[in-house]
Design a protein around this motif. Structure first.
Motif, PDB file in Angstrom:
ATOM      1  N   ASP A 199      58.125  21.804  64.474  1.00 47.65           N
ATOM      2  CA  ASP A 199      59.264  21.108  64.485  1.00 47.65           C
ATOM      3  C   ASP A 199      59.748  20.244  63.340  1.00 47.65           C
ATOM      4  N   ASP A 200      58.823  19.990  62.286  1.00 48.51           N
ATOM      5  CA  ASP A 200      59.087  19.389  61.412  1.00 48.51           C
ATOM      6  C   ASP A 200      59.351  20.273  59.971  1.00 48.51           C
ATOM      7  N   ASP A 201      59.282  21.446  60.120  1.00 46.76           N
ATOM      8  CA  ASP A 201      59.113  22.403  59.169  1.00 46.76           C
ATOM      9  C   ASP A 201      60.578  22.831  58.961  1.00 46.76           C
ATOM     10  N   PHE A 202      60.846  23.288  57.627  1.00 44.81           N
ATOM     11  CA  PHE A 202      62.299  23.886  57.280  1.00 44.81           C
ATOM     12  C   PHE A 202      62.241  24.371  56.315  1.00 44.81           C
ATOM     13  N   VAL A 203      63.450  25.195  55.814  1.00 43.46           N
ATOM     14  CA  VAL A 203      63.400  25.866  54.242  1.00 43.46           C
ATOM     15  C   VAL A 203      64.872  25.517  53.984  1.00 43.46           C
ATOM     16  N   THR A 204      64.931  25.133  52.547  1.00 41.72           N
ATOM     17  CA  THR A 204      66.283  24.764  51.949  1.00 41.72           C
ATOM     18  C   THR A 204      66.560  26.110  51.289  1.00 41.72           C
ATOM     19  N   ALA A 205      67.828  26.692  51.421  1.00 43.99           N
ATOM     20  CA  ALA A 205      68.020  27.910  50.727  1.00 43.99           C
ATOM     21  C   ALA A 205      69.388  27.941  50.439  1.00 43.99           C
ATOM     22  N   VAL A 206      69.544  29.015  49.287  1.00 43.05           N
ATOM     23  CA  VAL A 206      71.196  29.581  48.855  1.00 43.05           C
ATOM     24  C   VAL A 206      70.985  31.112  49.107  1.00 43.05           C
ATOM     25  N   VAL A 207      71.690  31.593  49.813  1.00 43.96           N
ATOM     26  CA  VAL A 207      71.870  33.172  49.948  1.00 43.96           C
ATOM     27  C   VAL A 207      73.017  33.552  49.646  1.00 43.96           C
ATOM     28  N   ALA A 208      73.143  34.579  48.367  1.00 42.94           N
ATOM     29  CA  ALA A 208      74.232  35.117  47.587  1.00 42.94           C
ATOM     30  C   ALA A 208      74.508  36.531  47.915  1.00 42.94           C
ATOM     31  N   GLY A 209      75.543  37.140  47.547  1.00 45.24           N
ATOM     32  CA  GLY A 209      75.852  38.327  47.900  1.00 45.24           C
ATOM     33  C   GLY A 209      76.930  38.773  46.796  1.00 45.24           C
ATOM     34  N   TYR A 210      77.195  40.025  46.233  1.00 40.45           N
ATOM     35  CA  TYR A 210      77.891  40.590  45.383  1.00 40.45           C
ATOM     36  C   TYR A 210      78.629  41.800  46.124  1.00 40.45           C
ATOM     37  N   PRO A 211      79.436  41.770  47.229  1.00 38.33           N
ATOM     38  CA  PRO A 211      79.823  43.025  47.823  1.00 38.33           C
ATOM     39  C   PRO A 211      80.859  43.867  47.089  1.00 38.33           C
ATOM     40  N   GLU A 212      81.539  43.379  46.367  1.00 37.97           N
ATOM     41  CA  GLU A 212      82.681  44.170  45.678  1.00 37.97           C
ATOM     42  C   GLU A 212      83.100  43.411  44.167  1.00 37.97           C
ATOM     43  N   PRO A 213      83.248  44.212  43.193  1.00 37.98           N
ATOM     44  CA  PRO A 213      83.629  43.670  41.915  1.00 37.98           C
ATOM     45  C   PRO A 213      84.497  42.469  42.204  1.00 37.98           C
ATOM     46  N   GLY A 214      84.013  41.319  41.461  1.00 37.60           N
ATOM     47  CA  GLY A 214      84.910  40.056  41.328  1.00 37.60           C
ATOM     48  C   GLY A 214      84.689  39.237  42.456  1.00 37.60           C
ATOM     49  N   ARG A 215      83.898  39.516  43.280  1.00 38.23           N
ATOM     50  CA  ARG A 215      83.645  38.661  44.561  1.00 38.23           C
ATOM     51  C   ARG A 215      82.317  38.474  44.884  1.00 38.23           C
ATOM     52  N   LEU A 216      82.125  37.091  44.694  1.00 31.78           N
ATOM     53  CA  LEU A 216      80.684  36.388  44.924  1.00 31.78           C
ATOM     54  C   LEU A 216      80.854  35.529  46.237  1.00 31.78           C
ATOM     55  N   GLU A 217      79.849  35.765  47.059  1.00 37.79           N
ATOM     56  CA  GLU A 217      79.745  35.226  48.462  1.00 37.79           C
ATOM     57  C   GLU A 217      78.358  34.325  48.358  1.00 37.79           C
ATOM     58  N   LEU A 218      78.701  32.964  48.846  1.00 38.09           N
ATOM     59  CA  LEU A 218      77.427  32.305  49.112  1.00 38.09           C
ATOM     60  C   LEU A 218      77.335  31.438  50.385  1.00 38.09           C
ATOM     61  N   VAL A 219      76.135  31.430  50.611  1.00 40.58           N
ATOM     62  CA  VAL A 219      75.733  30.556  52.012  1.00 40.58           C
ATOM     63  C   VAL A 219      74.813  29.495  51.518  1.00 40.58           C
TER      64      VAL A 219
END
Length: 377
Positions: A199-219
């Motif tokens: 219950d007290d455990d967690f993970v902070t994270a940034v997930v990123a992707g580059y699906p096509e030229p010029g486009r960067l996705e971030l979560v």
């Protein structure tokens, strides 16, 4: 050896008899802390012979003349035993460190210098230097949906944090290949952590992707904002919709959002963990990562990351007290030559889309979820 010589000189000059001779036992005792058994035996033998010679020279009586060498011989034998035990423990520690280093390379696989269209540099430092492994995590892999990456920080330290990091990376590497949608990748990680974390455990994270030229996705899931470099500007990419860390979505009731940013030739993205930004100097001041990155911008990401890490160590006085990870991407121009000593091959499939996303200008104030500049407050 130096201590034995100093005591000998003092006894010869002062002629004090038994006053200084017992101090010769400090020689083999100290040797046991640094030398092997041969070194301890050599120092002990020298001290014993000198005690006899100095005792005869000082006119020490027969009983005392035998007692001092006997004490020195006893200390030497104890030192030999202690040195042998210490050497054995050092061998065991070296074996454990070797296993930990192998585990780190399996868990945090160092990426090649070039992945897909990116130049890549990574630096990881564990707070537990003897273990060489900690709770921070990163991964960068080419997939059928473009290059995808994650940088995260597990709550806590030690083996429990390593276990959680293994879980997150395993799910990410599998989901990144299977899921066309980056949010679906994050959802897979969230569901796995919900089943396996406390219950007290967690993970902070940034997930990123580059699906096509010029486009960067971030979560961004409760993690420190990445730093986007365009030209000489360094901008923190604040999440358009803040989301809880991985493992806490059920408690918070909020799902993360997808940010889309333009990412063109010459742009760079730095992902990091809070061990970097929360590192303090002697005056308890935090390390200014944004300013540090602006000072150390190079076309070669390896030089940039190395300079940042060196400055970080200088800031904290040489020893980090938390795990710290840095992952820097750079999108070189199509006609730009590779950095010296770098390969040009990719390490897996990369399927670009035919259309490129537009590129927007950057200043200060951050970016919104569509890649447009937010109006500064």
């Amino acid at each position: 050896m130096l201590l034995v010589c100093v005591i000998t000189v003092i006894d010869v000059v002062g002629g004090t008899g038994l006053v200084w001779l017992p101090m010769l036992a400090a020689g083999p005792a100290l040797a046991a802390a640094t030398c092997g058994w041969r070194g301890v035996a050599g120092v002990g033998l020298l001290a014993t012979l000198l005690s006899v010679a100095l005792g005869v020279s000082d006119g020490v009586s027969g009983g005392d003349l035998v007692a001092v060498p006997a004490v020195l011989a006893s200390v030497t034998l104890a030192g030999i035993l202690a040195g042998a035990v210490r050497a054995r423990r050092e061998q065991v520690l070296a074996a454990v460190r070797s296993v930990a280093e192998t585990a780190q390379h399996a868990l945090l696989q160092p990426p090649p210098a070039t992945v897909g269209p990116f130049q890549v540099a990574v630096h990881y430092s564990a707070a537990a230097a003897e273990a060489r492994i900690g709770g921070d995590l990163y991964a960068l892999i080419p997939t059928p949906y473009g290059v995808r990456m994650i940088v995260g920080d597990v709550r806590g330290k030690g083996l429990s944090a390593v276990k959680t990091a293994v879980l997150v990376l395993g799910v990410f590497r599998e989901a990144a290949y299977d899921e066309p949608d980056l949010l679906a990748v994050v959802g897979r990680i969230e569901r796995s952590l919900a089943r396996n974390l406390g219950d007290d455990d967690f993970v902070t994270a940034v997930v990123a992707g580059y699906p096509e030229p010029g486009r960067l996705e971030l979560v961004n899931c409760g993690h420190a904002p990445p730093l986007l470099v365009r030209g000489s500007d360094v901008v923190a990419v604040e999440p358009a919709r803040p989301a809880p860390p991985l493992g806490l979505r059920a408690l918070a009731g909020e799902a993360p959002g997808l940010q889309v940013l333009p990412f063109g030739d010459g742009d760079q993205l730095l992902l990091y963990t809070d061990g970097v930004t929360e590192a303090r100097d002697a005056d308890r001041a935090f390390y200014p990562l944004t300013e540090g990155l602006a000072r150390h911008l190079y076309d070669d990401p390896t030089r940039t990351v190395a300079a940042l890490h060196e400055e970080l160590l200088t800031h904290v006085g040489g020893r980090l007290h938390d795990d710290a990870a840095l992952l820097l991407l750079r999108k070189p121009a199509a006609a730009e030559p590779s950095a010296p000593g770098r390969g040009t091959e990719t390490t897996g499939p990369f399927v670009p889309a035919p259309a490129a996303a537009p590129t927007a200008g950057l200043g200060s104030g951050g970016l919104d979820g569509t890649g447009r500049r937010r109006r500064a407050a």
